[in-house]
Write a protein that holds these residues in place. Sequence first.
Motif, PDB file in Angstrom:
ATOM      1  N   TYR A  32       0.807  -1.214   0.000  1.00 59.11           N
ATOM      2  CA  TYR A  32       0.000   0.000   0.000  1.00 59.11           C
ATOM      3  C   TYR A  32       0.844   1.270   0.000  1.00 59.11           C
ATOM      4  N   THR A  33       2.006   1.238   0.626  1.00 59.05           N
ATOM      5  CA  THR A  33       2.837   2.440   0.724  1.00 59.05           C
ATOM      6  C   THR A  33       3.671   2.689  -0.534  1.00 59.05           C
TER       7      THR A  33
ATOM      8  N   ASP B 285      -1.420  -5.244   4.318  1.00 57.09           N
ATOM      9  CA  ASP B 285      -1.944  -4.311   3.318  1.00 57.09           C
ATOM     10  C   ASP B 285      -3.456  -4.177   3.420  1.00 57.09           C
TER      11      ASP B 285
ATOM     12  N   LEU C 103      -4.018  -1.711   6.075  1.00 56.81           N
ATOM     13  CA  LEU C 103      -3.691  -0.359   5.600  1.00 56.81           C
ATOM     14  C   LEU C 103      -4.819   0.196   4.736  1.00 56.81           C
ATOM     15  N   TRP C 104      -5.340  -0.612   3.829  1.00 54.28           N
ATOM     16  CA  TRP C 104      -6.476  -0.164   3.013  1.00 54.28           C
ATOM     17  C   TRP C 104      -7.648   0.231   3.915  1.00 54.28           C
TER      18      TRP C 104
ATOM     19  N   SER D 284      -7.638   1.186   7.019  1.00 61.72           N
ATOM     20  CA  SER D 284      -7.382   2.331   7.886  1.00 61.72           C
ATOM     21  C   SER D 284      -7.195   3.644   7.116  1.00 61.72           C
ATOM     22  N   LYS D 285      -6.793   3.581   5.869  1.00 64.25           N
ATOM     23  CA  LYS D 285      -6.471   4.793   5.112  1.00 64.25           C
ATOM     24  C   LYS D 285      -7.625   5.316   4.265  1.00 64.25           C
ATOM     25  N   HIS D 286      -8.624   4.510   4.017  1.00 66.31           N
ATOM     26  CA  HIS D 286      -9.701   4.897   3.098  1.00 66.31           C
ATOM     27  C   HIS D 286     -11.005   5.113   3.858  1.00 66.31           C
TER      28      HIS D 286
END
Length: 170
Positions: free
Chosen positions: A116-117, A146, A149-150, A152-154
């Motif tokens: 993701y990064t 990942d 991360l998806w 938490s970030k979206h």
Amino acid sequence: CFFVNDVSLSGGVERVCSVIANGLAERNFNVYIISLTHRNDTKFYELHKSIKVFTLYSSLGRGVFRFFPTILKLRKILNSKKIDTLIDVESMLALYSTFAVPFLKVKHLVWEHFNYTVTLGKRSRFLARILSGMFADNVITLTDKDKRLWLSKHFWLRSSIQSIPNPVTL
């Protein structure tokens, strides 16, 4: 139907796509591959004889200049072949497919092969991930990290996020 950047390349993304596509074809699924570009008539990885491959462009070009023609070409194939599932084999392809699938009865999956990064220096990858999270039916990540991360970030996330590791073929 798998939507790939270039079916003739020898990278890991293309290898995994060929493994999954071949496995489905061996189980009597109708499998298609749509290659955004295909710079030569060969395929690096062998494909099952029943897999049908379509190429949108025979040379490289700037995506921004091919944006609308690519959407129309992709939509035409999806419609004419009655594709029921489209898998973007890399989130960048969602820049086209997100606009090609509306009002078609096509389940849309985005298969993210990068951490993701990682953006590989492309700001458009961030936009592709936003579109994927908002409009794809599913986003597939390779790791649980990942996936987290998806999630938490979206904050605009509508897609289901699933983690499926690459197959081991050795």
